[in-house]
Design an enzyme around this catalytic site. Structure first.
Site, PDB file in Angstrom:
ATOM      1  N   VAL A 279      54.422  39.058  48.751  1.00 24.86           N
ATOM      2  CA  VAL A 279      53.733  38.839  50.029  1.00 24.86           C
ATOM      3  C   VAL A 279      53.217  37.422  50.197  1.00 24.86           C
ATOM      4  O   VAL A 279      52.695  37.086  51.269  1.00 24.86           O
ATOM      5  CB  VAL A 279      52.584  39.852  50.244  1.00 24.86           C
ATOM      6  CG1 VAL A 279      53.127  41.261  50.377  1.00 24.86           C
ATOM      7  CG2 VAL A 279      51.548  39.750  49.137  1.00 24.86           C
TER       8      VAL A 279
ATOM      9  N   SER B  95      51.396  49.704  44.540  1.00 22.96           N
ATOM     10  CA  SER B  95      52.064  50.420  43.458  1.00 22.96           C
ATOM     11  C   SER B  95      51.209  50.610  42.216  1.00 22.96           C
ATOM     12  O   SER B  95      51.556  51.386  41.335  1.00 22.96           O
ATOM     13  CB  SER B  95      53.363  49.694  43.069  1.00 22.96           C
ATOM     14  OG  SER B  95      53.078  48.379  42.605  1.00 22.96           O
TER      15      SER B  95
ATOM     16  N   LYS C 165      38.691  34.696  49.777  1.00 23.73           N
ATOM     17  CA  LYS C 165      38.101  35.906  50.347  1.00 23.73           C
ATOM     18  C   LYS C 165      37.204  35.611  51.555  1.00 23.73           C
ATOM     19  O   LYS C 165      37.124  36.419  52.488  1.00 23.73           O
ATOM     20  CB  LYS C 165      37.346  36.673  49.267  1.00 23.73           C
ATOM     21  CG  LYS C 165      38.256  37.253  48.185  1.00 23.73           C
ATOM     22  CD  LYS C 165      39.307  38.201  48.761  1.00 23.73           C
ATOM     23  CE  LYS C 165      40.115  38.879  47.670  1.00 23.73           C
ATOM     24  NZ  LYS C 165      41.100  39.843  48.220  1.00 23.73           N
TER      25      LYS C 165
ATOM     26  N   TYR D 252      38.757  31.565  44.394  1.00 19.46           N
ATOM     27  CA  TYR D 252      38.791  32.977  44.779  1.00 19.46           C
ATOM     28  C   TYR D 252      37.850  33.221  45.954  1.00 19.46           C
ATOM     29  O   TYR D 252      38.218  33.902  46.922  1.00 19.46           O
ATOM     30  CB  TYR D 252      38.397  33.850  43.587  1.00 19.46           C
ATOM     31  CG  TYR D 252      38.441  35.333  43.875  1.00 19.46           C
ATOM     32  CD1 TYR D 252      39.655  36.011  43.959  1.00 19.46           C
ATOM     33  CD2 TYR D 252      37.275  36.074  44.058  1.00 19.46           C
ATOM     34  CE1 TYR D 252      39.704  37.379  44.215  1.00 19.46           C
ATOM     35  CE2 TYR D 252      37.305  37.431  44.313  1.00 19.46           C
ATOM     36  CZ  TYR D 252      38.525  38.086  44.386  1.00 19.46           C
ATOM     37  OH  TYR D 252      38.564  39.437  44.651  1.00 19.46           O
TER      38      TYR D 252
ATOM     39  N   ALA E 175      36.884  31.084  48.192  1.00 17.04           N
ATOM     40  CA  ALA E 175      37.475  30.481  49.388  1.00 17.04           C
ATOM     41  C   ALA E 175      38.518  31.403  49.996  1.00 17.04           C
ATOM     42  O   ALA E 175      38.586  31.580  51.225  1.00 17.04           O
ATOM     43  CB  ALA E 175      38.107  29.133  49.030  1.00 17.04           C
TER      44      ALA E 175
END
Length: 248
Positions: free
Chosen positions: A53, A10, A146, A142, A144
């Site tokens: 999510v 969105s 990705k 972050y 970890a």
């Protein structure tokens, strides 16, 4: 007409991805916590579905509603996520849980929900990061998340290949989205709270091969390509869209 699901579709990069798939003639389901009005602006071939999510139960509900609307799912773009820097001594369990749940756990459970409605020719595209290939200071959580995204991408490519479903990841470097701008204003980020434009200009000049940073549209176009028949032989790949920061 294909049905494309874009998580976090969105706003920011997600909105650009949503628009790119819609412009290509697809039906697009936007899954996000907040409705920006984009689906209404795009018209009948787009619809908003509410879900956080990071919560598998909400994913199941949203994807059930998507299938009722569209009948099937052809492409899933796992875009939802966020950036944040914290040095080791400041990392809390809450920071870890929020980052991992949003950036990593969501990838697995949205893929699980989407694959149940996919047939041969389906595709999953995970928005990862160059941080999924190399570590950087104050960025361990972050990175970890990705690195994990890239691992799930490679594993699901092997697992789902026999069903004719391809799985790839896109690994951009800095994209000047509102979320990244907010994260880069933190004093623990690489800017150290300094001028963002100067930092990004210097990064582009000194770290990229092309002297510029990629755009959201270029990342979105890569996603559209990876979902197409033209990319039919590409699966299990984590493709850098980084203007040559990390040649591989």
């Amino acid at each position: 007409m294909h049905t494309i699901v874009v998580t976090g579709g969105s706003k920011g990069l997600g909105a650009t991805i949503t628009k790119a798939f819609h412009a290509a003639g697809n039906r697009v389901a936007i899954v996000s916590r907040n409705d920006s009005g984009l689906a209404a602006d795009l018209g009948d071939r787009a619809r908003f579905f509410h879900a956080d999510v990071s919560k598998p139960d909400q994913i199941k509900t949203a994807f059930s509603e998507i299938i009722k609307w569209s009948g099937s799912i052809d492409v899933l773009v796992n875009n939802a996520g966020y950036s944040g820097w914290q040095p080791l001594e400041k990392i809390t369990e809450e920071f870890w849980d929020q980052m991992i749940d949003t950036n990593l756990k969501s990838i697995l459970f949205t893929s699980q929900a989407a694959v149940a409605a996919m047939t041969r020719g389906g595709a999953i595209i995970n928005i990862s990061s160059l941080a999924g290939k190399r570590g950087s200071a104050n960025n361990s959580v972050y990175c970890a998340s990705k690195f994990g995204v890239n691992g799930i991408t490679q594993s699901l490519a092997k697992e789902l290949g026999g069903r004719g479903i391809r799985v790839n990841a896109v690994c951009p470097v800095y994209l000047r989205t509102p979320g990244l701008e907010e994260a880069l204003q933190e004093k623990d980020s690489p800017t150290k709270g300094g001028d963002l434009t100067s930092y990004l200009d210097e990064f582009a000049k000194t770290q990229t091969a092309l002297g510029v940073l990629p755009t959201e549209q270029q990342v979105a176009d890569t996603c559209v390509f990876l979902a197409s028949a033209a990319a039919g032989a590409i699966t299990g790949q984590c493709i850098n869209v980084d203007c040559g920061v990390l040649p591989q």
